[in-house]
Write an enzyme that holds these catalytic residues in place. Structure first.
Site, PDB file in Angstrom:
ATOM      1  N   ALA A   1       0.851  -1.182   0.000  1.00 53.46           N
ATOM      2  CA  ALA A   1       0.000   0.000   0.000  1.00 53.46           C
ATOM      3  C   ALA A   1       0.887   1.232   0.000  1.00 53.46           C
ATOM      4  O   ALA A   1       2.102   1.150   0.179  1.00 53.46           O
ATOM      5  CB  ALA A   1      -0.926  -0.006   1.217  1.00 53.46           C
ATOM      6  N   MET A   2       0.251   2.409  -0.170  1.00 54.77           N
ATOM      7  CA  MET A   2       0.983   3.675  -0.183  1.00 54.77           C
ATOM      8  C   MET A   2       0.150   4.753   0.486  1.00 54.77           C
ATOM      9  O   MET A   2      -1.037   4.907   0.184  1.00 54.77           O
ATOM     10  CB  MET A   2       1.323   4.085  -1.624  1.00 54.77           C
ATOM     11  CG  MET A   2       2.167   5.333  -1.716  1.00 54.77           C
ATOM     12  SD  MET A   2       3.810   5.050  -0.993  1.00 54.77           S
ATOM     13  CE  MET A   2       4.188   6.713  -0.440  1.00 54.77           C
TER      14      MET A   2
ATOM     15  N   ASN B   1      -0.591   7.899   0.421  1.00 56.75           N
ATOM     16  CA  ASN B   1      -0.935   9.190  -0.151  1.00 56.75           C
ATOM     17  C   ASN B   1      -2.030   9.841   0.702  1.00 56.75           C
ATOM     18  O   ASN B   1      -3.093   9.257   0.906  1.00 56.75           O
ATOM     19  CB  ASN B   1      -1.470   9.012  -1.577  1.00 56.75           C
ATOM     20  CG  ASN B   1      -0.609   8.061  -2.386  1.00 56.75           C
ATOM     21  OD1 ASN B   1       0.583   8.262  -2.541  1.00 56.75           O
ATOM     22  ND2 ASN B   1      -1.222   7.008  -2.892  1.00 56.75           N
TER      23      ASN B   1
ATOM     24  N   GLU C   1      -0.857   2.397   7.085  1.00 56.35           N
ATOM     25  CA  GLU C   1      -0.959   3.560   6.188  1.00 56.35           C
ATOM     26  C   GLU C   1      -1.599   4.743   6.894  1.00 56.35           C
ATOM     27  O   GLU C   1      -1.221   5.901   6.654  1.00 56.35           O
ATOM     28  CB  GLU C   1      -1.744   3.191   4.928  1.00 56.35           C
ATOM     29  CG  GLU C   1      -1.177   2.028   4.132  1.00 56.35           C
ATOM     30  CD  GLU C   1       0.301   2.158   3.827  1.00 56.35           C
ATOM     31  OE1 GLU C   1       0.754   3.279   3.509  1.00 56.35           O
ATOM     32  OE2 GLU C   1       1.017   1.147   3.920  1.00 56.35           O
TER      33      GLU C   1
ATOM     34  N   HIS D   1       0.778   6.710   8.894  1.00 59.75           N
ATOM     35  CA  HIS D   1       1.605   7.563   8.036  1.00 59.75           C
ATOM     36  C   HIS D   1       1.004   8.950   7.845  1.00 59.75           C
ATOM     37  O   HIS D   1       1.737   9.891   7.497  1.00 59.75           O
ATOM     38  CB  HIS D   1       1.768   6.925   6.657  1.00 59.75           C
ATOM     39  CG  HIS D   1       2.909   5.971   6.540  1.00 59.75           C
ATOM     40  ND1 HIS D   1       4.170   6.246   6.997  1.00 59.75           N
ATOM     41  CD2 HIS D   1       2.981   4.726   5.988  1.00 59.75           C
ATOM     42  CE1 HIS D   1       4.969   5.233   6.731  1.00 59.75           C
ATOM     43  NE2 HIS D   1       4.271   4.289   6.127  1.00 59.75           N
TER      44      HIS D   1
ATOM     45  N   GLU E   1       8.583   4.792   8.390  1.00 60.38           N
ATOM     46  CA  GLU E   1       8.228   3.385   8.207  1.00 60.38           C
ATOM     47  C   GLU E   1       8.289   2.581   9.508  1.00 60.38           C
ATOM     48  O   GLU E   1       7.429   1.743   9.771  1.00 60.38           O
ATOM     49  CB  GLU E   1       9.119   2.741   7.137  1.00 60.38           C
ATOM     50  CG  GLU E   1       8.896   3.285   5.731  1.00 60.38           C
ATOM     51  CD  GLU E   1       7.464   3.146   5.243  1.00 60.38           C
ATOM     52  OE1 GLU E   1       6.660   2.419   5.855  1.00 60.38           O
ATOM     53  OE2 GLU E   1       7.141   3.790   4.223  1.00 60.38           O
TER      54      GLU E   1
END
Length: 858
Positions: free
Chosen positions: A274-275, A277, A308, A311, A330
């Site tokens: 996943a990312m 954004n 995520e 983050h 991370e």
């Protein structure tokens, strides 16, 4: 100009010179559909306006852009010749003013490698789906920018898309006059901007929270996937975990979610998990389950959702200055994901998974020749790409778990709150975090950091027990050791647990002491006088990051009674320790396999059971003496089939054993069982052979010549979907034929026609442990082509090829020598390429040591 691989020194020089006020990015994606004319790549128009300041008027710098063509470049109203200023990856900017405006009109390429603007055509219905993926530096494949994390700026995106499509970005968007216009973002880094576009299936929900001062936070929630996956999409569970996470982080962070909406897109052919954004998180669509899976899969998805989400604060709100401090986001996200999983969701045993699965990743990475401190030395973008590894994620998270035990949870969380307030929308280094933690904990964070963040390697902790004549403990000590290559001994906060059998036959803890392990030997005075233990667990409760070892008595107890340990975390820690001993050639592979066959059937934690299956398979394939491989394979296959038939009807264990039966099938009886389950001539009560399980059964049949191309094509006709095609490609590549292997090699190595997902599937099928002789000729070919592949292909595909095609099944001294010869002859090869080869060499050398240990066991 140096090219695509931006260095840390270049980034620092540019950050000292420039500051960015904002971006306006206009993308025309209407070219994504319809026929493509011409021989070149399919492209889209990208027009970027960047406003920025320069601290030294008259100086020169550069902007980043990777594009097939640039139509025009304008700097401060002055037209520049693209042929003179654009070299394919950078735009030269000379004679800068104090305040500048750069406008670049370019033709950017759609991606088939998952980097930049990825374009996917669904074979099921012909629909086209787009999404972007940038980390660490692929936003420059979509729009012109200054591609480094410390040049943050607000963004305004506008997108033209095919009629009937929906477009999403980081901010809220509206469609007017055929153009999607999105709200300006907060100041963020280039790599977390995002665009998702296509006829996605979209589901909405809402989160609200009222704070103590009466203010209300409203967050629109969305979740999306391809239309073909909509029947399988359990968005309700995604939203449940999302809301639980938002509650948890608001409770602990004291900083409201800062990015407006919260969309989550499950996208095809995704290279990562996943990312993060902001406002537009992307996930691999494999998190939407087409068939029955165990709770471990749902737990894994929940963990990634929460990772995520963490983050949004650690990484998006506050971002590392350069990739050296990638761990700042991370490691924290990995730790906070598990912390929130246990504290906010139904997955209250998440620390067991962390101990068993995440730490295994860290232990492996930390013993490779490429191991590095948690705070790494990242010289350039290629280094950065390879440092999304088990050190940066799982070791860093383990170290933070140790820090919480060392400094206290309240001090740790208060430090996080101060960190957010002090550095919101800014960039940080290691010292910025240490300073707030020192404030809140009163501990010497500099010394802790030197030991845990600034040195590499993993320590081992072994108990030493001396008994009195009456059978009680005279002295119990913990011996700490380190590898010669990384001799650092560290302070460990540990709990030492003593276990013994009860009258009922269970193995239970009866005493425990927490202590600080310092130096080579630490006496645990509190345990003197305790009854003699049958098992000593030196990292009970998994407080620290170490390899656990056993004294002779403890190891003998585990050989006889591992399955009698009632505490699931203690059991998982023992399994992990035994696996580390197998990898370190201290326990013969046959002994580990024997323990799995004897006790895995009693394992109640499904995630641990599935990990044991993976480890047992690896023990048989890589660590078993060659002359005993056939016997080890047979034992595993027979044991797996026995456990499958004994498992509860419809249970998770039944499903896990069914998949393991397929993984270790090696004899005619195994293939007959799989074939009969596929065609329905045999059924096991409670086992639903759904489409995903059908493909799992077909791969070993194909690999052993029991399912030909016609049979695989018939299965594809049943499942002609994107997922089905990936499975089909993998199974075709698995067939035991010289012609098949040659075709696979050509498709992956000599051509770039396959997408990233199909490259991955082809490599997975190509390399089969049962086909060592068939694969032998490719060892020499591998070393002949990898430097060219690395140079010509994208870094993602290069990584897939170099890792996936290394001749690991040609496990001999000859292959080790060939690897050493390549390294000696290619000292000037790209450091990232050399790192991958060195890592593969180390795995091979470790396997050979394990095989020697197994052979010596008699």
């Amino acid at each position: 100009m140096p090219g695509e691989n931006l260095t840390r020194d270049e980034a620092r020089e540019r950050a000292a010179l420039l500051s960015v006020d904002g971006y306006e990015v206009s993308l025309d994606l209407r070219s994504a559909t319809g026929e493509h004319d011409g021989d070149g790549p399919r492209t889209f128009r990208s027009v970027t306006t960047v406003r920025f300041r320069c601290a030294e008027p008259g100086a020169s710098s550069f902007a980043d852009l990777i594009a097939p063509a640039v139509t025009s470049v304008s700097l401060n109203g002055r037209d520049l010749d693209p042929g003179q200023v654009f070299d394919g990856s950078r735009i030269l900017l000379e004679d800068l003013a104090a305040e500048n405006e750069l406008v670049v009109d370019a033709q950017c390429a759609y991606s088939r490698t998952g980097e930049g603007m990825h374009r996917f055509v669904d074979p099921e219905d012909g629909e086209v789906y787009l999404y972007t993926q940038y980390e660490p530096a692929d936003a420059r494949r979509v729009f012109t920018n200054f591609e480094q994390p410390d040049l943050k700026a607000p963004y305004r995106f506008e997108v033209r898309a095919p009629e009937g499509w929906t477009v999403w970005s980081n901010g809220v968007g509206d469609l007017a006059d055929g153009v999607w216009r999105f709200a300006e973002t907060k100041p963020i880094s280039t790599y977390i901007t995002c665009v998702v576009a296509g006829p996605y299936h979209y589901v909405t929900d809402h989160y609200e929270r009222v704070f103590e001062d009466g203010t209300r936070l409203d967050i629109p929630l969305g979740a999306m996937c391809r239309k073909g996956l909509a029947p399988h999409f359990d968005a309700d569970d995604v939203f449940l975990v999302t809301k639980q996470g938002l509650d948890f982080f608001h409770d602990h962070f004291d900083h409201p979610y800062p990015f407006g909406k919260y969309d989550q897109a499950f996208v095809p052919e995704y290279n990562l998990g996943a990312m993060e954004n902001p406002g537009m998180v992307t996930f691999r669509e494999e998190f939407i389950f087409r068939g029955k899976v165990t709770q471990a899969s749902y737990e894994g998805r929940a963990n990634v959702i929460l990772h995520e989400m963490a983050h949004m604060w650690f990484g998006d709100l506050v971002t590392m200055e350069w990739w050296d401090d990638l761990w700042l986001k991370e490691s924290f996200a990995d730790f906070m994901g598990a912390f929130a999983l246990v504290g906010a969701t139904r997955f209250t045993d998440g620390w067991i998974t962390f101990a068993n699965r995440r730490k295994a990743w860290a232990y492996r990475a930390d013993q490779l020749p490429s191991t590095h401190p948690v705070t790494a030395d990242i010289r350039d973008l290629q280094d950065a790409k390879l440092n999304f590894d088990g050190i940066t994620y799982a070791k860093g998270a383990s170290v933070l778990k140790q820090l919480v035990a060392y400094a206290g949870q309240d001090a740790f969380l208060e430090g996080a709150r101060r960190y957010f307030k002090r550095h919101a929308y800014g960039n940080t280094r290691l010292g910025d975090l240490l300073s707030v933690l020192e404030e809140t904990s009163g501990r010497d964070m500099a010394a802790w950091s030197r030991a845990w963040l600034e040195t590499a390697g993993v320590n081992s902790l072994t108990p030493q027990v001396l008994l009195r004549a009456d059978g009680t403990v005279d002295e119990l000590a913990v011996v700490q050791e380190a590898a010669e290559s990384h001799p650092e001994l560290r302070p460990h906060r540990v709990a030492v647990g003593l276990y013994r059998r009860t009258a009922a036959g269970t193995l239970e803890r009866y005493a425990q002491a927490e202590t600080d392990v310092e130096g080579p030997r630490t006496v645990v005075a509190e345990l003197a006088g305790a009854d003699a233990p049958e098992l000593v667990l030196v990292n009970d409760d998994d407080l620290t990051y170490c390899k656990t070892r056993f004294d002779d008595t403890s190891l003998a107890t585990l050989r006889e009674a591992l399955g009698d340990l009632t505490d699931p975390l203690a059991r998982a820690l023992c399994w992990s320790a035994l696996w580390n001993m197998t990898r370190d050639a201290l326990l013969p592979a046959r002994d580990f396999i024997g323990l799995v066959l004897r006790f895995a059937g009693r394992e109640t934690d499904i995630g641990v059971l599935q990990m044991l299956h993976a480890w047992a398979e690896s023990a048989a394939v890589h660590y078993t003496a060659p002359e005993r491989r056939e016997e080890a394979a047979r034992r595993l296959a027979e044991g797996a089939a026995e456990q499958l038939r004994a498992a509860g009807e419809g249970s998770e264990q039944q499903l896990a054993w069914a998949r393991f039966v397929a993984r270790v099938a090696c004899a005619e009886a195994d293939f007959e069982l799989l074939a009969s389950l596929l065609d329905g001539t045999e059924t096991l009560p409670g086992l639903e052979v759904d489409q995903e399980l059908r493909w799992a059964f077909l791969e070993p049949l194909a690999a052993h010549g029991a399912a030909d191309e016609k049979r695989l094509d018939e299965e594809l006709a049943r499942d002609d979907t994107a997922s089905g095609r990936r499975h089909h490609v993998r199974c075709l590549a698995a067939r035991p034929s010289e012609a098949v292997k040659a075709q696979c090699w050509a498709q992956v190595v000599e051509s770039d026609a396959l997408s990233n997902a199909l490259v991955e599937a082809t490599i997975a099928g190509f390399a089969q442990p049962s086909q060592r002789e068939l694969l032998a000729p490719y060892a020499e070919k591998y070393f002949a082509v990898i430097e060219r592949v690395w140079t010509e292909r994208s870094i993602q595909i290069g990584m897939d090829v170099v890792r996936g095609l290394f001749p690991s099944y040609e496990d001999s001294e000859e292959t080790l020598d060939a690897t050493d010869a390549w390294l000696a002859a290619h000292e000037d090869a790209a450091p990232a390429l050399r790192r991958l080869v060195l890592e593969a060499r180390d795995d091979l050398a470790r396997a050979l040591r394990g095989q020697a240990c197994d052979a010596a066991a008699g």
